[in-house]
Design a protein around this motif. Structure first.
Motif, PDB file in Angstrom:
ATOM      1  N   ARG A   3       0.858  -1.185   0.000  1.00  0.00           N
ATOM      2  CA  ARG A   3       0.000   0.000   0.000  1.00  0.00           C
ATOM      3  C   ARG A   3       0.890   1.229   0.000  1.00  0.00           C
ATOM      4  N   ALA A  23       3.898   7.166   2.017  1.00  0.00           N
ATOM      5  CA  ALA A  23       4.009   6.190   3.096  1.00  0.00           C
ATOM      6  C   ALA A  23       3.775   4.791   2.516  1.00  0.00           C
ATOM      7  N   SER A  25       3.667   0.539   2.951  1.00  0.00           N
ATOM      8  CA  SER A  25       3.397  -0.523   3.916  1.00  0.00           C
ATOM      9  C   SER A  25       3.069  -1.815   3.190  1.00  0.00           C
ATOM     10  N   GLY A  26       3.052  -2.896   3.936  1.00  0.00           N
ATOM     11  CA  GLY A  26       2.608  -4.165   3.388  1.00  0.00           C
ATOM     12  C   GLY A  26       3.698  -5.182   3.132  1.00  0.00           C
ATOM     13  N   ARG A  27       4.959  -4.743   3.176  1.00  0.00           N
ATOM     14  CA  ARG A  27       6.058  -5.684   2.984  1.00  0.00           C
ATOM     15  C   ARG A  27       7.359  -4.948   3.298  1.00  0.00           C
ATOM     16  N   THR A  28       8.460  -5.659   3.269  1.00  0.00           N
ATOM     17  CA  THR A  28       9.752  -4.998   3.363  1.00  0.00           C
ATOM     18  C   THR A  28      10.174  -4.582   1.968  1.00  0.00           C
ATOM     19  N   LYS A  76      10.839   5.212   8.830  1.00  0.00           N
ATOM     20  CA  LYS A  76       9.426   5.595   8.797  1.00  0.00           C
ATOM     21  C   LYS A  76       8.715   5.027   7.575  1.00  0.00           C
ATOM     22  N   ASN A  77       9.440   4.230   6.774  1.00  0.00           N
ATOM     23  CA  ASN A  77       8.850   3.657   5.556  1.00  0.00           C
ATOM     24  C   ASN A  77       8.223   4.735   4.671  1.00  0.00           C
ATOM     25  N   THR A  78       8.937   5.834   4.523  1.00  0.00           N
ATOM     26  CA  THR A  78       8.387   6.976   3.797  1.00  0.00           C
ATOM     27  C   THR A  78       9.414   7.531   2.819  1.00  0.00           C
TER      28      THR A  78
END
Length: 124
Positions: A3, A23, A25-28, A76-78
């Motif tokens: 996502r 942002a 998300s959902g996996r590395t 922060k995965n951003t």
């Protein structure tokens, strides 16, 4: 499931700045790269910038070189897109996209995952 959520768009005057965020998300994403694209009404989707998730060079479209900067905060995965000296021709919906692989792609058909987009409008 991957996502991507963009934020930070808005209405600014020519010469001003905006910072977009993506942002993820959902996996590395260690072996992924993230790209920013934009699409103005009636035009094709245009490459803006891209960056490998972990480390490596950044890439920019010719129309934004020297004005835009892509960066990442992996904690922060951003991924961010700092846009300075904005021009009316920068007006578009801005999308972030993700794709696996260490070779950074600059064409939209190479990207598998896409966010919903955020509107950037620059008035003259």
């Amino acid at each position: 499931q991957v996502r991507l959520v963009e934020s930070g768009g808005g209405l600014v005057q020519a010469g001003e700045s905006l910072r977009l965020s993506c942002a993820a998300s959902g996996r590395t994403f260690n072996n992924y790269h993230i790209g920013w694209f934009r699409q103005a009404p009636g035009k094709e989707r245009e490459f803006v910038a891209a960056i490998p998730w972990s480390a490596g060079d950044t890439y920019y479209g010719d129309s934004v070189k020297g004005r835009f900067t892509i960066s990442r905060d992996t904690a922060k995965n951003t991924v961010f897109l700092q846009m300075n000296s904005l021009k009316p021709e920068d007006t578009a919906v801005y999308y972030c996209a993700a794709n696996s692989g260490l070779v950074v792609a600059v064409t939209p058909n190479r990207y598998r995952y896409w966010g919903q987009g955020t509107q950037v409008t620059v008035s003259s």
